[in-house]
Structures are given as structure tokens and as C-alpha cells.
Design a protein around this motif. Structure first.
Motif, PDB file in Angstrom:
ATOM      1  N   UNK A 182      33.352  44.613 -36.867  1.00 17.11           N
ATOM      2  CA  UNK A 182      32.370  45.672 -37.025  1.00 17.11           C
ATOM      3  C   UNK A 182      31.113  45.353 -36.256  1.00 17.11           C
ATOM      4  N   UNK A 183      30.509  46.373 -35.648  1.00 14.27           N
ATOM      5  CA  UNK A 183      29.250  46.229 -34.918  1.00 14.27           C
ATOM      6  C   UNK A 183      29.338  45.173 -33.816  1.00 14.27           C
ATOM      7  N   UNK A 184      30.496  45.075 -33.179  1.00  8.50           N
ATOM      8  CA  UNK A 184      30.671  44.090 -32.124  1.00  8.50           C
ATOM      9  C   UNK A 184      30.974  42.697 -32.617  1.00  8.50           C
ATOM     10  N   UNK A 185      31.044  42.512 -33.944  1.00  5.89           N
ATOM     11  CA  UNK A 185      31.340  41.203 -34.536  1.00  5.89           C
ATOM     12  C   UNK A 185      32.835  41.091 -34.815  1.00  5.89           C
ATOM     13  N   UNK A 186      33.391  39.915 -34.568  1.00 10.54           N
ATOM     14  CA  UNK A 186      34.781  39.631 -34.904  1.00 10.54           C
ATOM     15  C   UNK A 186      34.818  38.267 -35.582  1.00 10.54           C
ATOM     16  N   UNK A 187      35.258  38.244 -36.833  1.00 13.15           N
ATOM     17  CA  UNK A 187      35.376  36.999 -37.582  1.00 13.15           C
ATOM     18  C   UNK A 187      36.840  36.745 -37.895  1.00 13.15           C
ATOM     19  N   UNK A 188      37.269  35.513 -37.671  1.00 11.72           N
ATOM     20  CA  UNK A 188      38.617  35.083 -38.023  1.00 11.72           C
ATOM     21  C   UNK A 188      38.490  34.094 -39.182  1.00 11.72           C
ATOM     22  N   UNK A 189      38.724  34.533 -40.425  1.00  9.06           N
ATOM     23  CA  UNK A 189      38.547  33.637 -41.572  1.00  9.06           C
ATOM     24  C   UNK A 189      39.452  32.418 -41.540  1.00  9.06           C
ATOM     25  N   UNK A 190      40.673  32.556 -40.990  1.00  9.88           N
ATOM     26  CA  UNK A 190      41.582  31.411 -40.961  1.00  9.88           C
ATOM     27  C   UNK A 190      41.083  30.343 -40.004  1.00  9.88           C
ATOM     28  N   UNK A 191      40.632  30.744 -38.827  1.00  7.07           N
ATOM     29  CA  UNK A 191      40.130  29.794 -37.834  1.00  7.07           C
ATOM     30  C   UNK A 191      38.652  29.485 -38.029  1.00  7.07           C
ATOM     31  N   UNK A 192      38.004  30.256 -38.925  1.00  6.30           N
ATOM     32  CA  UNK A 192      36.561  30.136 -39.162  1.00  6.30           C
ATOM     33  C   UNK A 192      35.798  30.216 -37.843  1.00  6.30           C
ATOM     34  N   UNK A 193      36.158  31.208 -37.041  1.00  3.92           N
ATOM     35  CA  UNK A 193      35.480  31.444 -35.768  1.00  3.92           C
ATOM     36  C   UNK A 193      34.838  32.818 -35.803  1.00  3.92           C
ATOM     37  N   UNK A 194      33.742  32.970 -35.077  1.00  2.00           N
ATOM     38  CA  UNK A 194      33.013  34.232 -35.051  1.00  2.00           C
ATOM     39  C   UNK A 194      32.492  34.496 -33.651  1.00  2.00           C
ATOM     40  N   UNK A 195      32.558  35.759 -33.226  1.00  2.00           N
ATOM     41  CA  UNK A 195      32.024  36.162 -31.930  1.00  2.00           C
ATOM     42  C   UNK A 195      31.215  37.446 -32.097  1.00  2.00           C
ATOM     43  N   UNK A 196      30.279  37.639 -31.192  1.00  2.00           N
ATOM     44  CA  UNK A 196      29.500  38.880 -31.134  1.00  2.00           C
ATOM     45  C   UNK A 196      29.528  39.365 -29.698  1.00  2.00           C
ATOM     46  N   UNK A 197      30.111  40.539 -29.485  1.00  2.57           N
ATOM     47  CA  UNK A 197      30.297  41.086 -28.141  1.00  2.57           C
ATOM     48  C   UNK A 197      30.997  40.078 -27.234  1.00  2.57           C
ATOM     49  N   UNK A 199      30.826  36.842 -27.317  1.00  2.00           N
ATOM     50  CA  UNK A 199      30.159  35.542 -27.240  1.00  2.00           C
ATOM     51  C   UNK A 199      30.331  34.797 -28.560  1.00  2.00           C
ATOM     52  N   UNK A 200      30.627  33.507 -28.477  1.00  2.00           N
ATOM     53  CA  UNK A 200      30.857  32.701 -29.676  1.00  2.00           C
ATOM     54  C   UNK A 200      29.550  32.530 -30.448  1.00  2.00           C
ATOM     55  N   UNK A 201      29.624  32.709 -31.762  1.00  2.00           N
ATOM     56  CA  UNK A 201      28.483  32.496 -32.641  1.00  2.00           C
ATOM     57  C   UNK A 201      28.575  31.125 -33.290  1.00  2.00           C
ATOM     58  N   UNK A 202      27.505  30.366 -33.214  1.00  2.00           N
ATOM     59  CA  UNK A 202      27.459  29.049 -33.855  1.00  2.00           C
ATOM     60  C   UNK A 202      26.909  29.226 -35.260  1.00  2.00           C
ATOM     61  N   UNK A 203      27.803  29.454 -36.201  1.00  2.00           N
ATOM     62  CA  UNK A 203      27.412  29.699 -37.584  1.00  2.00           C
ATOM     63  C   UNK A 203      27.667  28.463 -38.435  1.00  2.00           C
ATOM     64  N   UNK A 204      26.753  28.195 -39.361  1.00  2.00           N
ATOM     65  CA  UNK A 204      27.006  27.144 -40.332  1.00  2.00           C
ATOM     66  C   UNK A 204      28.038  27.643 -41.343  1.00  2.00           C
ATOM     67  N   UNK A 247      17.820  35.350 -43.099  1.00  2.00           N
ATOM     68  CA  UNK A 247      16.943  35.307 -41.934  1.00  2.00           C
ATOM     69  C   UNK A 247      17.602  34.587 -40.768  1.00  2.00           C
ATOM     70  N   UNK A 248      18.227  33.464 -41.053  1.00  2.00           N
ATOM     71  CA  UNK A 248      18.896  32.707 -39.992  1.00  2.00           C
ATOM     72  C   UNK A 248      20.060  33.517 -39.415  1.00  2.00           C
ATOM     73  N   UNK A 249      20.800  34.187 -40.278  1.00  2.00           N
ATOM     74  CA  UNK A 249      21.941  34.980 -39.830  1.00  2.00           C
ATOM     75  C   UNK A 249      21.480  36.153 -38.976  1.00  2.00           C
ATOM     76  N   UNK A 250      20.390  36.785 -39.372  1.00  2.00           N
ATOM     77  CA  UNK A 250      19.850  37.879 -38.565  1.00  2.00           C
ATOM     78  C   UNK A 250      19.499  37.401 -37.159  1.00  2.00           C
ATOM     79  N   UNK A 251      18.980  36.192 -37.063  1.00  2.00           N
ATOM     80  CA  UNK A 251      18.616  35.665 -35.757  1.00  2.00           C
ATOM     81  C   UNK A 251      19.809  35.475 -34.838  1.00  2.00           C
ATOM     82  N   UNK A 252      21.011  35.454 -35.405  1.00  2.00           N
ATOM     83  CA  UNK A 252      22.219  35.227 -34.607  1.00  2.00           C
ATOM     84  C   UNK A 252      23.035  36.489 -34.377  1.00  2.00           C
ATOM     85  N   UNK A 253      22.876  37.509 -35.231  1.00  2.00           N
ATOM     86  CA  UNK A 253      23.743  38.687 -35.109  1.00  2.00           C
ATOM     87  C   UNK A 253      22.981  39.969 -34.774  1.00  2.00           C
TER      88      UNK A 253
END
Length: 309
Positions: A182-197, A199-204, A247-253
Motif C-alpha cells: 500500500x502507498x508504494x510500500x511492500x512488506x514481506x513478513x516472512x523475510x522481514x524485508x520492507x521497500x518503499x517505491x 528502495x529498501x527500508x532500514x527498519x528496526x 516519529x521515526x517511522x514517519x521519517x522513513x516512509x
């Protein structure tokens, strides 16, 4: 923090398991061949739930924390400063690190950075300072949670349990789980990977869990208490933890974190994730806040005393 009288120190690098006795010898007068040992002979040792490195220059705090963790079945190693912590980390990679912020010579921020340079490891930071800048900096360096001194050792053990449970969550049967998009975000819960448009997101760890939870419930408002319970698995705790993570999440997405369009603040209520039209259809009442839940001003950043921002 006042040490609990019931706490018992843990030996350096050792768990609480005791050595299992060997099988009893056969009687000399017993005829026939000696019995073949099998899995049923003697107690089966139960593995510890994980190896935890406790880093704190206060010997009382270190001893009490290690004692409670050992009592919960964890293997515990202890270090009193940054260099010793990095040496323990290199010698045996822990499953989780409990890391004090204020250390002699090398502070906890730098220790966390150096550990993270060698791979992913969950970190819970301990701090005697309640300043929000310290919490934000701790999250920036990769801490998954933080606890402000003084704290309850039992609560810390529960936080360790929670962080490790989420970090070691069993994969979904079939090998993969459905992607969250959604909104250009793609999360893979099994791989615990996330991208936005793309680009890889470095999420804690917690940022990933928070974003995944919100993507599963678009258009619904959640209070900080609800997010603390659903994402952190806690029915109590410092609610500013949720605020800082948002706040931290907003700064990344967000395209403009100062004027968030995705993770919105509903004044007097909490937070809601809004997807662009076409990404998801919200049910009646899911988008507009009810009485007392009107939007704040530009960026939804206004809040009353004690309210999320």
C-alpha cells in the motif's frame, strides 16, 4: 535501581542449567548383556531460551539483571564497559544485548553501532536519562527497545522475552506469507524485508512490526495503549515509546515527515494509517474520526498534554 533481595547473580557466560547425572551402573549379579542407553535414560536437558549479553558498569544493576535473566532460563554473559562488551560479542554472538547507555570510555550508542556493523542482533537499551533525544538516538542506532532507570527487573525480563519472541517468530507454513502492500510500500513478513517505491527500508524490529500492523488495519484509529498492546505485547509501559517509534517511522516512509500523509495523528485519539484512493477501501466510519477525534492542523502534529504527536 534498588536491587531485589531475591535476585541471584549469574556466573559469567553460564546458564542456570545444572549438570545431568549419568545413568546408574548395572548390578554385578544381573545376568545378560548390559542395557543399551536410550533416550529415556536420564533427564533430557532443556535448552536455554537464549544467550543474553548484559552490559552495565554498575555492578549492582548488572548482577540483579543477570540474576533475573538466569532465573528465567537465559544464558547470561556480563561486561562492564564497551571494549569488554565488543570482545564478548565477537567471542560469542548473543541472541540479545541489554546495553546501558552511559558507559565509561565508549557509550552505548557507539557500542550498538559497532555491534550492528557485524550483523543484526536485538538490543534493549538502559538509560538513566528520560530525555527524548536520547531515545530517538538510541532508535537511530538500531535499538529495538529501551528501558529508563529505575526499572523493574521482572519487567525487563518480560521485554527480553517479547523482543526475542518477535525476532525469532516462526515462519508461516508454506514458506512465505502474504505481502503487505500500500502507498508504494511492500512488506514481506516472512523475510522481514520492507521497500518503499522499490528502495529498501532500514527498519528496526519494532518499526517493522508497527508498520506491518498498521498496513493490516488501514483506516482504523488506534490509541497508543492499543498499539503498545498489539505491537509491543505490553499492557503497561512508557507510552512515549509509541510516539517516538511513530516519529521515526514517519521519517522513513513519508514523503514529507513534517506533513504526514500516510501515518496520521487523530487528535485526542491516536494514530491511523491512510492509504491513497484505490489502494484500499475503508468501511463506514473508518476514515473520519468521531466526536473528539477531529484532525489537528497541518501535518496533524498538534496535540493536547500527554497526547501523541
Amino acid at each position: 535501581m534498588q536491587p531485589a533481595p531475591s535476585a541471584r547473580p549469574a556466573s559469567e557466560g553460564r546458564g542456570a542449567a545444572s549438570e545431568a547425572p549419568g545413568p546408574a551402573s548395572a548390578s554385578a549379579s544381573a545376568p545378560g548383556p548390559a542395557p543399551v542407553p536410550g533416550p529415556q535414560d536420564g533427564p533430557v536437558p532443556v535448552p536455554a531460551p537464549g544467550h543474553v549479553l548484559v552490559v552495565d558498569d554498575d555492578p549492582t544493576v548488572s548482577e540483579v539483571v543477570a540474576g533475573y535473566l538466569a532465573g528465567a532460563g537465559y544464558e547470561v554473559a556480563r561486561a562492564a564497559d564497551g571494549p569488554a562488551a565488543l570482545e564478548c560479542f565477537a567471542r560469542r554472538r548473543p541472541d540479545l544485548v541489554v546495553l546501558d547507555l552511559m558507559l565509561p570510555g565508549m557509550d552505548g550508542f557507539e557500542v550498538c553501532r559497532r555491534m550492528r556493523a557485524h550483523g543484526r542482533v536485538p538490543v534493549i537499551m538502559l538509560t538513566a536519562r528520560g530525555d527524548e533525544d536520547d531515545r530517538i538516538l538510541g532508535l537511530e542506532t538500531g535499538a529495538d527497545d529501551y528501558v529508563t532507570k529505575p526499572f523493574s527487573p521482572r519487567e525487563l525480563v518480560l521485554r527480553v522475552d517479547s523482543v526475542l519472541r518477535r525476532a525469532h517468530a516462526a515462519p508461516v507454513p508454506g514458506g512465505r506469507s502474504a505481502l503487505l502492500e500500500g502507498a508504494g510500500l511492500v512488506l514481506d513478513p516472512a523475510a522481514r524485508s520492507a521497500t518503499r517505491e522499490g528502495a529498501v527500508l532500514a527498519l528496526t524490529l519494532r518499526e517493522f512490526d508497527l508498520l506491518a500492523f498498521l498496513l493490516r488495519h488501514p483506516g482504523r484509529v488506534f490509541t497508543r495503549e492499543e498499539l503498545m498492546s498489539e505491537v509491543w505485547g505490553w499492557d503497561f509501559g512508557d507510552l512515549s515509546t509509541v510516539t517516538v517509534h511513530v516519529r521515526r517511522l514517519r521519517g522513513k516512509v513519508e514523503a514529507d515527515p513534517a506533513r504526514p500523509e500516510l501515518i496520521r495523528t487523530v487528535w485526542g485519539v491516536g494514530y491511523r494509517l491512510d492509504l491513497p484512493p484505490g489502494d484500499a477501501l475503508a468501511g463506514p466510519g473508518d476514515v473520519l474520526a468521531g466526536p473528539g477525534g477531529a484532525f489537528a492542523g497541518p501535518g496533524d502534529s498538534l496535540a493536547g498534554p500527554g497526547e501523541p504527536v
